[in-house]
Design an enzyme around this catalytic site. Structure first.
Site, PDB file in Angstrom:
ATOM      1  N   VAL A   1      41.928  63.532   6.218  1.00  0.00           N
ATOM      2  CA  VAL A   1      42.976  64.375   6.792  1.00  0.00           C
ATOM      3  C   VAL A   1      44.080  63.492   7.363  1.00  0.00           C
ATOM      4  O   VAL A   1      43.807  62.503   8.076  1.00  0.00           O
ATOM      5  CB  VAL A   1      42.408  65.295   7.885  1.00  0.00           C
ATOM      6  CG1 VAL A   1      43.503  66.194   8.447  1.00  0.00           C
ATOM      7  CG2 VAL A   1      41.281  66.138   7.335  1.00  0.00           C
TER       8      VAL A   1
ATOM      9  N   ASP B   1      29.245  77.260   7.596  1.00  0.00           N
ATOM     10  CA  ASP B   1      29.158  75.940   8.232  1.00  0.00           C
ATOM     11  C   ASP B   1      29.838  75.961   9.601  1.00  0.00           C
ATOM     12  O   ASP B   1      30.630  75.083   9.938  1.00  0.00           O
ATOM     13  CB  ASP B   1      29.793  74.874   7.345  1.00  0.00           C
ATOM     14  CG  ASP B   1      29.383  73.454   7.750  1.00  0.00           C
ATOM     15  OD1 ASP B   1      28.324  73.310   8.387  1.00  0.00           O
ATOM     16  OD2 ASP B   1      30.126  72.505   7.442  1.00  0.00           O
TER      17      ASP B   1
ATOM     18  N   GLY C   1      36.020  63.186   6.277  1.00  0.00           N
ATOM     19  CA  GLY C   1      34.689  63.776   6.168  1.00  0.00           C
ATOM     20  C   GLY C   1      34.080  63.462   4.827  1.00  0.00           C
ATOM     21  O   GLY C   1      34.521  62.551   4.121  1.00  0.00           O
ATOM     22  N   GLY C   2      33.049  64.230   4.470  1.00  0.00           N
ATOM     23  CA  GLY C   2      32.336  63.946   3.241  1.00  0.00           C
ATOM     24  C   GLY C   2      33.115  64.292   1.997  1.00  0.00           C
ATOM     25  O   GLY C   2      32.819  63.789   0.914  1.00  0.00           O
ATOM     26  N   MET C   3      34.141  65.147   2.117  1.00  0.00           N
ATOM     27  CA  MET C   3      34.892  65.571   0.941  1.00  0.00           C
ATOM     28  C   MET C   3      36.310  65.020   0.910  1.00  0.00           C
ATOM     29  O   MET C   3      36.827  64.716  -0.169  1.00  0.00           O
ATOM     30  CB  MET C   3      34.940  67.103   0.878  1.00  0.00           C
ATOM     31  CG  MET C   3      35.718  67.650  -0.310  1.00  0.00           C
ATOM     32  SD  MET C   3      35.781  69.455  -0.342  1.00  0.00           S
ATOM     33  CE  MET C   3      34.094  69.810  -0.808  1.00  0.00           C
TER      34      MET C   3
ATOM     35  N   LYS D   1      44.959  67.573   3.770  1.00  0.00           N
ATOM     36  CA  LYS D   1      43.597  67.142   3.449  1.00  0.00           C
ATOM     37  C   LYS D   1      43.575  66.718   1.991  1.00  0.00           C
ATOM     38  O   LYS D   1      43.752  67.536   1.083  1.00  0.00           O
ATOM     39  CB  LYS D   1      42.614  68.285   3.692  1.00  0.00           C
ATOM     40  CG  LYS D   1      41.153  67.904   3.467  1.00  0.00           C
ATOM     41  CD  LYS D   1      40.249  69.128   3.414  1.00  0.00           C
ATOM     42  CE  LYS D   1      40.273  69.915   4.702  1.00  0.00           C
ATOM     43  NZ  LYS D   1      39.290  71.045   4.662  1.00  0.00           N
TER      44      LYS D   1
END
Length: 651
Positions: free
Chosen positions: A46, A156, A41-43, A61
């Site tokens: 995984v 979110d 993802g954006g951060m 993660k």
């Protein structure tokens, strides 16, 4: 960001293979053996990994390299671990471990689920029954209520952050007695209410299509912010697409702020008005009017499920995912009788809107059931008769009042002595009151108009019968009895035609009319459309416009009385949706007024107004904030259902 494994399990031999082959090129951690990448993802990215100390598989993660040195992102990452680690709930992914300052990588270790995200589930099941979507949301309500009790707002909630594990996803899994596991994950941008964290700096975080208006505008968020996101997710489960859609994030954000979206029951009639109203409560633009908490939303869902005979929502989930097509067919078969029974009970109680909602949903689930069509036609006819009776009662009361007034005036004229200038008898002047005994003029009565967005059918019998006013006021001689003539046998077929001409009158005039699935060209002076006697499905909408609320229902074409050749007139008036008005280019605290439509507003404060038609044009008064300034007058045009920007007039 998924925390799901893609395989059905692994043996020690497979793990060794991963370490020697597939694991090459993966980051190296001291305490965990990475096996394969699951997603990113954006951060962070995984990975599926193995904990050699506890001999179990986990999800790891790892934060992206370009973010690793960012102090704010690093603090947010640690805050995610600490916030989520507080939570112990079967509906929330459990946090096992977090990296230390000495580790080369910054990572988070959580439980590993095998299955898919809810996003993938919805992509494969766009037409899932409404009760299954409700059961999914019910699981998330319980998880979020637990998080809120711990002082954590997720901020979110979206299908990508909901993990779904089916019995068939587990190693050697079987559907016999097994349950579907639904868990909420990724509290990475959660706001911790009991501490001043990095997410409370006012920065907007989250996914535009699932963000509440107060998030977008940088306002204070609370549990109702997550309720809004649940409403978005609930809507997508019911309808198959998001309520707020656009070509780019800016358009999506604008639609969320405006709070305009198509009702769930309009997009998919099988959802029904009752589920649509529950979703609308969660999607309320006004946070004060929104469903108060996930628990309150769960109570509404449980109550409706119980009314429909769904006592064990989790069992329904397992039954649906084991055989989606078969379950949907069986579910509709058992649901329709319950809806009809509840509609009948509501009709007997006088709850016409509730009865109509259940009948309409039953018809959407069983469109070929003529019995339901007849019940809907009967319900609508009963509603029209009740409206007509109310009008007739008002006319009767008005007539009595006129009669009493006429009697009083006539008696006063009779008892008073004639004046010198009085006109002679038999030649009354124009201003004289009616004499006693003169019948009062019939009071004109408008045809009963339907409530907004409801159909009005003018029955054929009304064309040959006198008006309600004439029937009640005008004296009628007692008819003499005449033996009825014997009609020839062939006349009966002529008196009951199978087809009748119908003239539609629809407001607004640009609306699209669809009858029995076919678009009809209805517009024009006395445009005649031949239709079969009986019930027909009808949908009315205004293309390329958000001015009006679309209508979907049933219209009844009735056989005319013998000798009546006039067409049946059917009138619809769509409900005009509110418009938003924003004053632009005005000095602070300036005011504007549009007296014709009752609109008063100030600079910087959007106002809503409901117009009487699709467009309105008129003159408005613009008042500067300083008392000595002279008010200005300008022409304004507003469009129904749209966001309208009114410019401050140049002085």
């Amino acid at each position: 960001m998924s925390l799901l494994a893609r395989d059905r399990g692994s043996t020690g031999e497979q793990e060794s293979l991963f370490r020697h082959a597939g694991a090459e090129g993966l980051p190296k951690l001291e305490k965990y053996e990475l096996i394969e990448e699951l997603g990113h993802g954006g951060m962070a990215t995984v990975y599926r990994a193995r904990d050699p100390r506890l001999r179990r598989e986990v999800a790891v993660k790892i934060i992206h390299k370009h973010l690793r040195e960012n102090a704010e992102v690093g603090a947010r990452f640690v805050a995610e671990a600490r916030a989520a680690a507080k939570l112990r709930h079967p509906g929330i992914v459990e946090v096992y471990d977090v990296s230390s300052e000495q580790d080369r990588e910054r990572y988070l270790v959580v439980e590993l689920l095998r299955g898919s995200t809810l996003r993938k589930i919805l992509s494969a099941h766009r037409d899932m029954p409404a009760e299954i979507g409700a059961a999914v949301v019910l699981e998330l309500c319980d998880a979020l209520e637990h998080a809120h009790a711990s002082g954590i707002i997720h901020r979110d909630v979206k299908p990508e952050n909901v993990l779904v594990e089916l019995p068939s996803d587990r190693p050697g899994g079987s559907w016999d007695g097994a349950s579907v596991v639904i868990k909420l994950t990724d509290f990475g941008i959660a706001k911790i209410l009991d501490a001043q964290g990095v997410t409370s700096t006012g920065q907007v975080l989250g996914s535009p299509a699932h963000m509440a208006p107060e998030q977008i505008e940088g306002g204070e968020v609370d549990a109702r912010t997550d309720v809004f996101a649940l409403g978005v997710l609930f809507y997508e489960c019911l309808v198959g697409h998001l309520p707020f859609e656009g070509k780019n994030p800016a358009q999506v954000l604008r639609k969320v702020i405006e709070g305009v979206y198509p009702e769930a029951e309009r997009e998919r009639p099988a959802v029904g008005a009752r589920w649509s109203r529950i979703v609308a409560g969660a999607l309320s633009h006004d946070i004060a009017g929104r469903t108060a908490s996930p628990r309150a939303l769960a109570e509404l869902i449980r109550a409706e499920l119980a009314e429909l005979g769904v006592a064990e929502p989790r069992a329904e989930l397992a039954a649906y995912f084991a055989d989606p097509a078969g379950y949907a067919e069986r579910h509709a078969a058992r649901l329709v009788p319950r809806l009809v029974a509840r509609a009948e009970a509501g009709r007997k109680r006088g709850d016409v809107p509730g009865a109509a909602a259940d009948y309409n949903r039953a018809l959407a689930l069983a469109p070929t059931d003529l019995t339901i069509l007849k019940r809907i036609a009967k319900l609508n006819a009963s509603r029209n008769r009740r409206q007509l009776a109310q009008r007739a009662l008002l006319v009767a009361l008005a007539s009595v009042g006129l009669g009493v007034a006429a009697f009083g005036v006539a008696r006063a004229l009779r008892d008073s002595p004639p004046s010198a200038g009085a006109p002679s008898e038999g030649a009354p002047s124009e201003g004289d009151a009616p004499l006693a005994g003169a019948p009062p003029r019939p009071v004109p009565i408008d045809a009963p108009s339907p409530p907004p967005n409801l159909r009005a059918v003018a029955p054929g019998a009304a064309e040959a019968a006198p008006s309600a006013a004439e029937a009640m006021i005008t004296p009628r001689p007692r008819p003499r009895f005449h033996p009825p003539p014997v009609a020839p046998p062939a006349a009966s077929s002529a008196e009951a035609p199978a087809v009748r001409d119908v003239v539609f009158q629809i407001v607004p005039t640009g609306a699209k009319l669809v009858l029995d699935g076919v678009e009809i060209n209805w517009f024009g002076a006395n445009k005649v459309t031949p239709l079969k006697i009986g019930a027909h499905s009808v949908q009315i909408s205004v293309p390329n416009s958000r001015c009006c609320k679309p209508y979907s229902g049933v219209v009844s074409v009735v056989a005319p009385k013998p000798g009546v050749t006039a067409p049946q007139r059917i009138v619809y008036k769509l409900e005009i949706l509110p418009s938003t008005v924003v004053l632009s280019g005005a000095p602070p605290s300036a005011q504007y007024q549009c007296p014709q439509i009752g609109l008063i507003g100030f600079a910087g404060a959007p106002q809503t107004v409901t117009l009487s038609d699709v467009f309105w044009s008129g003159r408005c008064i613009f008042t500067p904030p300083t008392p000595e300034a002279t008010p200005l007058v300008g022409n304004v045009t507003l469009v129904a259902g749209e966001s309208n920007t009114v410019s401050w007039p140049s002085g």
